[in-house]
Design a protein around this motif. Structure first.
Motif, PDB file in Angstrom:
ATOM      1  N   VAL A 133       0.839  -1.196   0.000  1.00 18.84           N
ATOM      2  CA  VAL A 133       0.000   0.000   0.000  1.00 18.84           C
ATOM      3  C   VAL A 133       0.877   1.251   0.000  1.00 18.84           C
ATOM      4  N   TYR A 162      -5.548   0.303   4.831  1.00 20.97           N
ATOM      5  CA  TYR A 162      -5.003   1.598   5.229  1.00 20.97           C
ATOM      6  C   TYR A 162      -5.777   2.075   6.452  1.00 20.97           C
ATOM      7  N   THR A 279      -0.280   1.231   7.014  1.00 19.15           N
ATOM      8  CA  THR A 279      -0.664   0.370   5.892  1.00 19.15           C
ATOM      9  C   THR A 279      -0.408  -1.102   6.221  1.00 19.15           C
TER      10      THR A 279
END
Length: 362
Positions: A133, A162, A279
């Motif tokens: 991410v 996230y 993340t």
């Protein structure tokens, strides 16, 4: 040979009867089965403002169309991705502007993006490459400060998170792929998730030639020409059945990825890739950096394990000649990164064997 990618397909005794029902139902075009899959995928990513489409490419295109991206506009993007991320920008007529990557992660670098913004910048296209991410804390700041929307290409990152929340509702648009080798496949397919619910209906029309499927075709009026981006009921029923197993399959990728994160520490010639604050990767591909990559890949192949960088950097394609620029961090990253098998087919014994092969050196 232990493959790098491999599609998970639900066992035939569960999948095939469902496909047969649709095939012989008399209605195989877009209908209830397709819409039911769409509803269930909305729940999976916890975003009701989501449309299912033919491909991840179609999803990206709908995002760009929703922003009216076209000739004279610029979209900042990353060269570290599969080709459709950037060819989709190209066929809108907009110019791709390359942001450099973070040499530690291979992901689009927020600092570089800030430097590339101009009055023509219409969007930022970032990619959660290999299931890692991007630095969304920073990209959210950029979008808030400049008003430039972010398109998250999450084709590799189904199930990534996230701020503890599954990817799919943070940015203005998030695009997914259900192409053959992804964590969840419908053979081919994709989805686009919107943050703003007001954008869903216009995009729904663009998904079907510009027609409103809620209105009789004889009474429709096309105000903006659209595309044939809807799915059919066969794809829909495959999606429904596959989705029943998606989290379990993704969890296997994550389990293997976390194992490698620990087991590969401290091995000479190996540099692990860090993950950004707030993340959680979904590890579609396990990514690391190695010295003498060609020798590493040869050693792994001789041991029966496929290892490869897999993706060709997009900025070298002739179609993007106008966009060429110096990307020093990309040069550094591209020399050494590699992927090793991490998916649902890699059991505990196999992943231990892979680590032992790497420990022996190359």
């Amino acid at each position: 040979m232990i493959p790098l990618v491999k599609p998970y397909i639900t066992p035939s005794e569960e999948l095939m009867p469902e496909i047969e029902k649709i095939l012989y139902s008399g209605y195989i075009a877009e209908g209830e089965a397709a819409w039911k899959f769409e509803e269930e995928f909305q729940k999976f990513i916890d975003n009701p403002n989501t449309l299912v489409v033919q491909s991840g490419t179609a999803a990206l295109h709908l995002a760009l169309l929703s922003l009216n991206v076209g000739t004279g506009d610029e979209v900042i993007s990353t060269p570290m991705t599969a080709e459709p991320t950037n060819t989709t920008i190209a066929f809108t007529g907009a110019k791709v502007v390359w942001g450099d990557v973070d040499s530690n992660t291979g992901l689009l670098d927020s600092k570089s993006v800030r430097e590339k913004i101009t009055e023509r910048t219409k969007a930022i296209m970032l990619v959660h490459y290999a299931g890692m991410v991007c630095d969304m804390d920073e990209f959210n700041k950029i979008s808030e400060e400049t008003g430039i929307p972010v398109i998250e290409d999450s084709a590799h990152c189904l199930g990534g998170k996230y701020n503890g929340k599954v990817i799919g509702s943070n940015s203005q648009y998030t695009c997914f792929s259900f192409q053959a080798i992804k964590q969840m496949t419908t053979v081919d397919g994709g989805a686009i998730a919107f943050k703003n619910p007001d954008e869903v209906e216009p995009a729904r029309k663009l998904r079907w030639f510009g027609l409103d499927k809620k209105v009789s075709r004889l009474q429709n009026d096309i105000t903006r020409a659209g595309y044939k981006y809807g799915i059919n009921n066969i794809t829909g029923i495959i999606g429904q059945v596959q989705l029943r197993h998606a989290q379990e399959v993704i969890n296997k990728y994550i389990s293997n990825g976390k194992y490698y994160d620990e087991a590969l520490k401290g091995i000479p010639g190996v540099t692990l890739v860090p993950y950004y604050k707030n993340t959680e990767p979904s590890y579609w591909l396990y990514t690391l950096k190695v010295e003498n990559r060609d020798d590493f890949c040869k050693m792994m192949e001789e041991a029966g394990v496929l290892a490869s960088p897999l993706h060709h950097r997009s900025d070298t394609h002739s179609v993007f000649n106008e966009s060429r620029c110096e990307l020093p961090a990309m040069e550094e990253w591209y020399k050494n990164f590699v992927h090793i098998p991490c998916g649902w087919w890699v059991d505990e014994e196999t992943r231990e064997r892979i680590v032992e092969i790497i420990k022996k050196g190359w």
